[in-house]
Write an enzyme that holds these catalytic residues in place. Sequence first.
Site, PDB file in Angstrom:
ATOM      1  N   ASP A 513       0.844  -1.194   0.000  1.00  0.00           N
ATOM      2  CA  ASP A 513       0.000   0.000   0.000  1.00  0.00           C
ATOM      3  C   ASP A 513       0.879   1.244   0.000  1.00  0.00           C
ATOM      4  OD1 ASP A 513      -1.859   1.930   0.263  1.00  0.00           O
ATOM      5  OD2 ASP A 513      -2.811   1.156   2.070  1.00  0.00           O
ATOM      6  N   ASP A1030      31.921   1.430 -96.369  1.00  0.00           N
ATOM      7  CA  ASP A1030      30.956   0.379 -96.021  1.00  0.00           C
ATOM      8  C   ASP A1030      31.704  -0.761 -95.348  1.00  0.00           C
ATOM      9  OD1 ASP A1030      28.590  -0.903 -95.747  1.00  0.00           O
ATOM     10  OD2 ASP A1030      28.269  -1.334 -97.863  1.00  0.00           O
ATOM     11  N   GLU A1065      31.723  -1.295 -89.949  1.00  0.00           N
ATOM     12  CA  GLU A1065      31.326   0.050 -90.389  1.00  0.00           C
ATOM     13  C   GLU A1065      32.260   1.100 -89.791  1.00  0.00           C
ATOM     14  OE1 GLU A1065      29.189   0.615 -92.629  1.00  0.00           O
ATOM     15  OE2 GLU A1065      27.562  -0.847 -92.588  1.00  0.00           O
ATOM     16  N   CYS A1187      10.645  12.371 -99.387  1.00  0.00           N
ATOM     17  CA  CYS A1187       9.520  12.692-100.269  1.00  0.00           C
ATOM     18  C   CYS A1187       8.973  14.067 -99.896  1.00  0.00           C
ATOM     19  CB  CYS A1187       8.430  11.629-100.129  1.00  0.00           C
ATOM     20  SG  CYS A1187       6.934  12.047-101.029  1.00  0.00           S
ATOM     21  N   ASP A1263     -23.347  13.001 -87.241  1.00  0.00           N
ATOM     22  CA  ASP A1263     -23.684  14.267 -86.579  1.00  0.00           C
ATOM     23  C   ASP A1263     -25.168  14.575 -86.845  1.00  0.00           C
ATOM     24  OD1 ASP A1263     -23.877  15.218 -89.167  1.00  0.00           O
ATOM     25  OD2 ASP A1263     -21.931  16.236 -89.135  1.00  0.00           O
TER      26      ASP A1263
END
Length: 1435
Positions: A513, A1030, A1065, A1187, A1263
């Site tokens: 206590d 080449d 190359e 092109c 549409d």
Amino acid sequence: MGARASVLSGGELDKWEKIRLRPGGKKQYKLKHIVWASRELERFAVNPGLLETSEGCRQILGQLQPSLQTGSEELRSLYNTIAVLYCVHQRIDVKDTKEALDKIEEEQNKSKKKAQQAAADTGNNSQVSQNYPIVQNLQGQMVHQAISPRTLNAWVKVVEEKAFSPEVIPMFSALSEGATPQDLNTMLNTVGGHQAAMQMLKETINEEAAEWDRLHPVHAGPIAPGQMREPRGSDIAGTTSTLQEQIGWMTHNPPIPVGEIYKRWIILGLNKIVRMYSPTSILDIRQGPKEPFRDYVDRFYKTLRAEQASQEVKNWMTETLLVQNANPDCKTILKALGPGATLEEMMTACQGVGGPGHKARVLAEAMSQVTNPATIMIQKGNFRNQRKTVKCFNCGKEGHIAKNCRAPRKKGCWKCGKEGHQMKDCTERQANFLREDLAFPQGKAREFSSEQTRANSPTRRELQVWGRDNNSLSEAGADRQGTVSFSFPQITLWQRPLVTIKIGGQLKEALLDTGADDTVLEEMNLPGRWKPKMIGGIGGFIKVRQYDQILIEICGHKAIGTVLVGPTPVNIIGRNLLTQIGCTLNFPISPIETVPVKLKPGMDGPKVKQWPLTEEKIKALVEICTEMEKEGKISKIGPENPYNTPVFAIKKKDSTKWRKLVDFRELNKRTQDFWEVQLGIPHPAGLKQKKSVTVLDVGDAYFSVPLDKDFRKYTAFTIPSINNETPGIRYQYNVLPQGWKGSPAIFQCSMTKILEPFRKQNPDIVIYQYMDDLYVGSDLEIGQHRTKIEELRQHLLRWGFTTPDKKHQKEPPFLWMGYELHPDKWTVQPIVLPEKDSWTVNDIQKLVGKLNWASQIYAGIKVRQLCKLLRGTKALTEVVPLTEEAELELAENREILKEPVHGVYYDPSKDLIAEIQKQGQGQWTYQIYQEPFKNLKTGKYARMKGAHTNDVKQLTEAVQKIATESIVIWGKTPKFKLPIQKETWEAWWTEYWQATWIPEWEFVNTPPLVKLWYQLEKEPIIGAETFYVDGAANRETKLGKAGYVTDRGRQKVVPLTDTTNQKTELQAIHLALQDSGLEVNIVTDSQYALGIIQAQPDKSESELVSQIIEQLIKKEKVYLAWVPAHKGIGGNEQVDGLVSAGIRKVLFLDGIDKAQEEHEKYHSNWRAMASDFNLPPVVAKEIVASCDKCQLKGEAMHGQVDCSPGIWQLDCTHLEGKVILVAVHVASGYIEAEVIPAETGQETAYFLLKLAGRWPVKTVHTDNGSNFTSTTVKAACWWAGIKQEFGIPYNPQSQGVIESMNKELKKIIGQVRDQAEHLKTAVQMAVFIHNFKRKGGIGGYSAGERIVDIIATDIQTKELQKQITKIQNFRVYYRDSRDPVWKGPAKLLWKGEGAVVIQDNSDIKVVPRRKAKIIRDYGKQMAGDDCVASRQDED
């Protein structure tokens, strides 16, 4: 009545009576409704006369609207009636009540917008532009404010902490508000270390830029004066545009918001990245049984943000899945709230349900029942002149007694709380020394280890007997505060603290206590003299005998003191003896919460056998583990735990003591992953100078944090016995083990939580925390500082963390994190480089580690040559001879380390400056300072990110590394001083394609300067010899040739061995450079070689590339060009023949001519040519690029919209004054188109029937043009069974596909128009080209191939579906390889000749046909009323 009827005139009354009460209903408004409304208005004290005008009706609506939310149905009806009346007055045509309400809402919204606009206009008159970061200066010019380091720092932190979780996107959006493309690139480059994510982002940006170019073709002709050029995709991405151009576009009239467009592209890419980094599906997010609802909602929304779905779908997910996947407790509450509940209501209702909070609340309620205030017995030597405060038994308040209490009478007994009796009849009248109810039967005090109680118990009050040693009998004083043993009994107050004591040779039970001054025992005989005494208690005064100097043994601790003997209802040990044995009453705060840990999914714990150990190691381990067990760090376990991890012991450095090590490698592999709380260690250069500093170390850091109780079993280990004399001793960890992967993250997390309250209370104190090292700095005087340090130590001790005096550093220099800190400077702790005759791999690794550590303050340290010694896979113990270069490098480093160098601390008020110097051999050194010659830190950079590089590129990489490092340490970027001239810089970066962010910099003349050693010419050199080069190699034999042919007739071919095409190359280019003069033109067909040389490297790991670089430096001018397989250049076909002889097996050269011819006719895209003529992509792309009709725009992307096979979109487009009707098959991109005489329903219907006759058309989407909405087209659709849809808002089938196809078709018509006389011919040619000569999109097919494939697949899948539904009616019983037992039934997925594929639970298995029995599934047979089972039940 008449007055009320006069509300509407005759014509208005007719309109009124035509309006329906409900949409589609039969009832219409009558005069009686106006009469009813006017009466209701009188009830509400509103003037009914207001109904006669539209303004009056508007006023009434304004009054009623706020009450609608809480009003009755009658009020809503009144509002609806007046709304309709208002529309009639205003002559607004409405058909029913809903339409009237919509019109009124629309009017209110418009008026609100006008008001807001007016307010905004008045507020913005003074401001010219709010478009941060572009602002107007005093001269009225638009200028750019660069994005701030603070913003960049915030962005870096977000990415580092969140790791591309969904939160990154809104954060990026917020931080980049109004930013220019240059600012956005700056943000992206600061997080450039995330390579995979950045690559994904780059791809998305490239795709979006190409799409922009496709949709915004360049206008032909010169730009009008005063006009700006239109931005291309690369301009928007900031790659090919200047800052001034970006500002110009953004502030132009009308503006082109390039910043916002680029930001949108980046967010698209971030969405993809987030999806990759957050692969969890929203369907997998379920609330755990104990998970708080708030945490579940956080996880849910975090995953929802990463989902790639529309907002409508996300709303549906929130409404359904959030409730559906909650745990049962929360789901019950959420369902009770109803379907329309807001998230706030849900979170409020589910607050605290489940999870630790819920648990704590339930526990608190239980405690409140157990710990009701009861009668208190105070025992004191003398009670005279004591006044007791009166307390009411009924309401619990002080100042009055229960008889005079005005509060309602409490049910039951006021003493024990039970019903059925009053307090005067209560049997529990004995004095309660414990101040607690007798809630549990009496029991002995149990031994708890500190670790177990900390880990297992919730909030608690405890009585602890703090033991020192059994002979310690002195009164507890200040000398007892320091060292405390951790193996003391802890007695919880859930029951009365009764213990067994030994007094006068007798054993007795006594109550500890802490509120009693004296020790009082019941009647017993004690030796020695006594004297009479009176003591006061709750039951009055009692007579006792007082014995002095009596020996009592309590919980194994001895004490000598005064004992009183008398008629006490219970034996009490008071404070006179409790203080002697070191007993304290503790109110510890909640223990450290254990972090739940799991194994990885599908894995079990480690089961690794223990290897044999020597006798001395076993003895050492037994001793260490016994001590650890006493301290509660580990616990013994039995044979029921099947897991094991090996354990061993090593000697500590410079000591005879042993150290226990557990090999947790296997457990680490199986344990879940953890997020490291700290991404790096703090750096002293980032510390601010402080007046007072202390460094602390947390003792036994990991062993102070509990391990998850459910995970402890996996940490089991065994100490073996010698010669297997006895079974091994088995233990498991209760705390975080050393060497386990989760320990650092869990410890850091726990430590942060513990330090948080102290940091909040003391904001002026800086605490740097890294693992168990703490740096504490403040500007307090040393005395006050040390007081705060003691407070911190006590705070940590309350949580069980000790800070040993041995490692408590009070005076400088402070040793912290491997650094040495002084009041005004810092350095690394002394570094001694070992002197060795022979070096192993391990020795060199340690040496490089030391040098790297030293380089942060010692400038000029190099490790390149030492690192070269470690290349390749070598054993750690292998001896490596030092090269001459490495010895020289090591000697230089020793010289640098001889003189001690110090760094200073950071001053936030001054700018940061970073200076970089080139050391040679790809090595760079740098210093970061605020004042000259006072370095904050230094460092080095020597990383080669590619095989071939140059100094400018490396310098850029070094700058970016330093900038990132600075943001981490100081939160801002420094100003750079670089050894490169602006001209050199510009020459490199104008040609270099990659956009790279570089912060502010200036030139500093510190030799050696960075320069470009050679430059390639942009145009061919007139008069110089041209070499066509080449090379070719055979893959099998590795034999090859390299050569050249010149325009002056020279040629040369060299045979090569052990080579590749790429090497040959390069070899050919080297030959050309060797044999040419000071100026040369070189033509190659190798993209690989071109890519290397165009980047202008000046160093390379490849010997051949290094030789080419040497030759390039010797030349005065070099021009390098690439051609697709030498097309159109005379000499190249010759050189190709020379080098290809006997080398190449397959040549694609023949296909080039055919491809070019086809392209001139059809303008096919590169994918189609690469596929049809077997060309390399690079050649096909070059044909398109050369092109003149195709290089204007990027090519269209096909097949990007995935739709049902039967859906077509139709639209009319106009060209050359004629109408072209176009139909596109949405899923494939296939086109049907025709020039029609007029845009009428008749022509459209005829085209539609022709289309339906060729292809399966289920739905057409158009549409709202008059020809499409005509009855003729509707009739044709009805006859052909075609569903017709129109372009309504929010319809998922938008007109986007047909619009882009119209543009694409017009583009192709433009390319072939000169080949056809009539437009209708050109249209059909363009349709043919689009459908069969352009490949790409889904599957890489052409649109014609794709539509056939889609329709065929649709038929096959439908047939297959029928087969699957049939085959699923069968069940399979099967046997595994060696198991004779038949398993099943499993689901049959597929039946072949020799085997069947089955699904058993979630596993899919292949079983041989001979081991499977297939039976038909007739469903479960239910027992009927008259079956055997029911008859048995009746018996």
